[in-house]
Design a protein around this motif. Structure first.
Motif, short mmCIF file in Angstrom:
data_model
loop_
_atom_site.label_atom_id
_atom_site.label_comp_id
_atom_site.label_asym_id
_atom_site.label_seq_id
_atom_site.Cartn_x
_atom_site.Cartn_y
_atom_site.Cartn_z
N MET A 1 0.85 -1.13 0.20
CA MET A 1 0.14 -0.08 0.04
C MET A 1 0.85 1.18 0.02
SD MET A 1 -2.75 0.68 2.63
CE MET A 1 -3.92 2.13 2.84
N PRO A 2 0.81 2.07 -0.95
CA PRO A 2 1.55 3.23 -0.99
C PRO A 2 1.28 4.31 -0.07
CG PRO A 2 -0.17 3.50 -2.91
CD PRO A 2 -0.44 1.98 -2.16
N ARG A 3 2.34 4.88 0.54
CA ARG A 3 2.09 5.83 1.59
C ARG A 3 1.88 7.16 1.03
NH1 ARG A 3 6.77 5.23 5.77
NH2 ARG A 3 5.95 3.61 7.00
N THR A 4 0.85 7.83 1.60
CA THR A 4 0.27 9.20 1.26
C THR A 4 1.23 10.23 2.10
OG1 THR A 4 -2.00 8.28 0.61
CG2 THR A 4 -1.66 10.57 0.84
N GLN A 5 1.82 11.15 1.25
CA GLN A 5 2.38 12.19 2.02
C GLN A 5 1.49 13.34 2.87
OE1 GLN A 5 6.08 13.44 0.72
NE2 GLN A 5 6.48 11.75 -0.07
N TRP A 6 2.06 13.71 3.85
CA TRP A 6 1.26 14.86 4.62
C TRP A 6 1.75 16.08 3.77
CZ3 TRP A 6 -2.03 14.42 8.35
CH2 TRP A 6 -2.05 12.98 9.27
N ARG A 7 0.70 17.03 3.91
CA ARG A 7 0.78 18.29 3.25
C ARG A 7 -0.09 19.09 3.95
NH1 ARG A 7 -0.59 15.28 -1.75
NH2 ARG A 7 -2.68 14.68 -1.30
N VAL A 8 0.11 20.75 3.72
CA VAL A 8 -0.63 21.72 4.42
C VAL A 8 -1.72 21.71 3.58
CG1 VAL A 8 -0.80 24.16 4.71
CG2 VAL A 8 1.48 23.07 4.99
N CYS A 9 -3.00 21.90 4.12
CA CYS A 9 -4.39 22.14 3.78
C CYS A 9 -4.53 23.16 2.54
CB CYS A 9 -5.44 22.51 4.93
SG CYS A 9 -7.23 22.99 4.48
N SER A 10 -5.23 22.80 1.43
CA SER A 10 -5.11 23.64 0.29
C SER A 10 -5.90 24.96 0.39
CB SER A 10 -5.77 22.76 -0.85
OG SER A 10 -7.29 22.56 -0.48
N VAL A 11 -6.48 25.30 1.53
CA VAL A 11 -7.22 26.30 1.83
C VAL A 11 -6.35 27.36 2.23
CG1 VAL A 11 -9.03 27.66 3.27
CG2 VAL A 11 -9.83 25.31 2.39
N PRO A 12 -6.18 28.53 1.63
CA PRO A 12 -5.21 29.49 2.02
C PRO A 12 -5.17 30.05 3.33
CG PRO A 12 -6.38 30.20 -0.10
CD PRO A 12 -7.14 29.04 0.61
N ARG A 13 -3.86 30.06 4.02
CA ARG A 13 -3.72 30.24 5.45
C ARG A 13 -4.18 29.33 6.25
NH1 ARG A 13 -5.05 34.94 2.38
NH2 ARG A 13 -7.22 35.21 3.30
N CYS A 14 -4.38 28.31 5.90
CA CYS A 14 -4.95 27.20 7.10
C CYS A 14 -3.38 26.58 7.10
CB CYS A 14 -5.91 26.14 6.34
SG CYS A 14 -6.30 24.71 7.65
N PRO A 15 -3.16 26.34 8.41
CA PRO A 15 -1.71 25.76 8.73
C PRO A 15 -1.93 24.07 8.96
CG PRO A 15 -2.67 26.64 10.73
CD PRO A 15 -3.74 27.17 9.53
N GLU A 16 -2.92 23.56 8.89
CA GLU A 16 -3.11 22.18 9.24
C GLU A 16 -2.77 21.31 8.19
OE1 GLU A 16 -4.68 20.96 12.04
OE2 GLU A 16 -4.61 23.16 12.67
N TYR A 17 -2.27 20.17 8.64
CA TYR A 17 -1.48 19.09 7.74
C TYR A 17 -2.63 18.14 7.54
CZ TYR A 17 3.42 20.78 8.10
OH TYR A 17 4.25 21.62 7.86
#
Length: 126
Positions: A1-17
């Protein structure tokens, strides 16, 4: 199962991963704004008339597979009855019956997702 990478939320200025495009809070907000299928106009006529007739007529995906260098239909099993060449909203705005099967085509899941991304940039809430 491929690992999905963490990234910052696509909503501008949202700092959540997130592992998806939007964080959980912003996904919930987007779904609330989008509304249910019924609220978007997909009622009983869509379920009983449009979808079954389109999928019966197009049991195989009719989307051209141009990414492979040819214009032949994809040929995968159709699972989506897609409004085409006008969207459901455009058909309604022009006074046409959006549940008439002549305004649809059968698409597989991947082709439907690609078509929606291409034809409705910005998503359903534009």
């Amino acid at each position: 199962m491929p690992r999905t990478q963490w990234r910052v939320c696509s909503v501008p200025r949202c700092p959540e991963y997130t592992r998806h495009g939007k964080c959980d809070e912003h996904r919930r907000e987007a779904e609330q704004q989008r509304g249910s299928a019924r609220q978007r106009g997909y009622g009983r006529q869509h379920e009983r008339r449009f979808r079954p007739a389109v999928l019966a007529r197009d049991p195989r995906c009719v989307c051209a597979s141009t990414e492979h260098g040819h214009d032949d239909p994809c040929g995968e099993a159709s699972v989506h009855a897609d409004h085409w060449p006008l969207s459901r909203r455009e058909l309604t705005d022009r006074g046409h019956d959006p549940d008439d099967p002549q305004h649809g085509r059968g698409l597989c899941g991947p082709c439907h997702s690609k078509s929606t991304a291409r034809e409705q940039p910005g998503g359903w809430n534009r």
